[in-house]
Design an enzyme around this catalytic site. Structure first.
Site, mmCIF file in Angstrom:
data_model
loop_
_atom_site.group_PDB
_atom_site.id
_atom_site.type_symbol
_atom_site.label_atom_id
_atom_site.label_comp_id
_atom_site.label_asym_id
_atom_site.label_seq_id
_atom_site.Cartn_x
_atom_site.Cartn_y
_atom_site.Cartn_z
ATOM 1 N N HIS A 117 -17.274 7.377 -0.840
ATOM 2 C CA HIS A 117 -18.613 8.519 -0.305
ATOM 3 C C HIS A 117 -17.959 8.543 1.445
ATOM 4 C CE1 HIS A 117 -21.097 8.769 -3.732
ATOM 5 N NE2 HIS A 117 -20.583 7.132 -4.051
ATOM 6 N N THR A 165 -8.049 -4.773 -0.833
ATOM 7 C CA THR A 165 -8.492 -3.587 0.224
ATOM 8 C C THR A 165 -7.254 -3.244 0.728
ATOM 9 O OG1 THR A 165 -8.633 -5.369 1.751
ATOM 10 C CG2 THR A 165 -10.656 -4.937 0.589
ATOM 11 N N LYS A 166 -6.323 -3.726 0.592
ATOM 12 C CA LYS A 166 -4.644 -3.338 1.131
ATOM 13 C C LYS A 166 -3.472 -3.659 0.399
ATOM 14 C CE LYS A 166 -6.040 -5.445 5.576
ATOM 15 N NZ LYS A 166 -5.730 -6.330 6.775
ATOM 16 N N ARG A 180 -5.697 -11.745 0.290
ATOM 17 C CA ARG A 180 -4.679 -12.146 1.064
ATOM 18 C C ARG A 180 -3.524 -12.856 0.259
ATOM 19 N NH1 ARG A 180 -4.858 -17.483 2.221
ATOM 20 N NH2 ARG A 180 -6.592 -18.536 1.807
ATOM 21 N N LYS A 183 1.018 -16.734 -2.061
ATOM 22 C CA LYS A 183 2.353 -17.187 -1.913
ATOM 23 C C LYS A 183 3.138 -16.092 -2.488
ATOM 24 C CE LYS A 183 3.600 -19.973 -5.738
ATOM 25 N NZ LYS A 183 3.570 -21.270 -6.612
#
Length: 193
Positions: A117, A165-166, A180, A183
């Site tokens: 949004h 998110t990445k 994140r 390994k």
């Protein structure tokens, strides 16, 4: 001016006030109706493939398995490769475009979300899409959420419950919120996994 379907898939802001918005919403409801029919009661693999063909607007490869229920708002911009296995209770918001490569495993309750949004509170009802790309041989664990605009590289593993998110590099394991890198993955040719 492009029609609203083109604008939507191109990632432009789309508002309920825009010309053609009612047609877009009607198409979404038609997709959800077909998905609800697929999700109601037991369906054979052949029946699921037939329903998925209607939802996607193109055939689902016979080597791919989808276990209903699958909650999907819009299937036409979704492409699913060969030999994939999509577990039950997944949610795909496909308006921004989802590309799933070959040999991808998607665990139960995974969310692939391509729509967001507008941050402006006076225009919050407007949405825009960003595509999700999942390359070959990815494994997404139960309950993970992939946010708009994310690319997941070849062979990566997304840990259960993660929020991605990445961009995820190839051959890595990511987990957490936000996800994140935990390994790197070595192949069996290197005798380490």
């Amino acid at each position: 001016m492009n029609d609203i379907f083109t604008r939507d898939i191109n990632g432009e802001m789309v508002s309920p006030n825009d010309e053609g918005y009612n047609e877009l919403i009607a198409d979404i409801f038609a997709t959800m109706k077909t998905a609800t029919e697929m999700n109601t009661g037991y369906r054979t693999p052949e029946e699921v493939h037939n329903y998925m063909g209607q939802i996607l607007g193109k055939p689902l490869d016979k080597s791919t398995t989808v276990l209903p229920p699958l909650y999907i708002d819009y299937g036409k911009p979704v492409n699913i490769g060969k030999r994939c296995f999509i577990q039950q209770c997944c949610t795909f918001f496909g308006r921004g475009g989802i590309t799933i490569g070959n040999d991808v495993f998607i665990g139960p309750k995974v969310n692939l979300i391509t729509i967001n949004h507008d941050l402006d509170p006076d225009n919050r009802s407007a949405t825009y899409g960003r595509p999700i790309v999942i390359e070959d041989k990815v494994w997404i664990g139960i309950g993970a959420t992939i946010l708009p605009g994310i690319k997941i590289g070849y062979g990566a593993v997304i840990g259960a419950g993660s929020v991605v998110t990445k961009e995820v590099p190839p051959m890595t394991i990511v987990a957490g919120n936000p996800a994140r890198i935990i390994k790197n993955i070595k192949t069996t040719k290197n005798k380490d996994i």
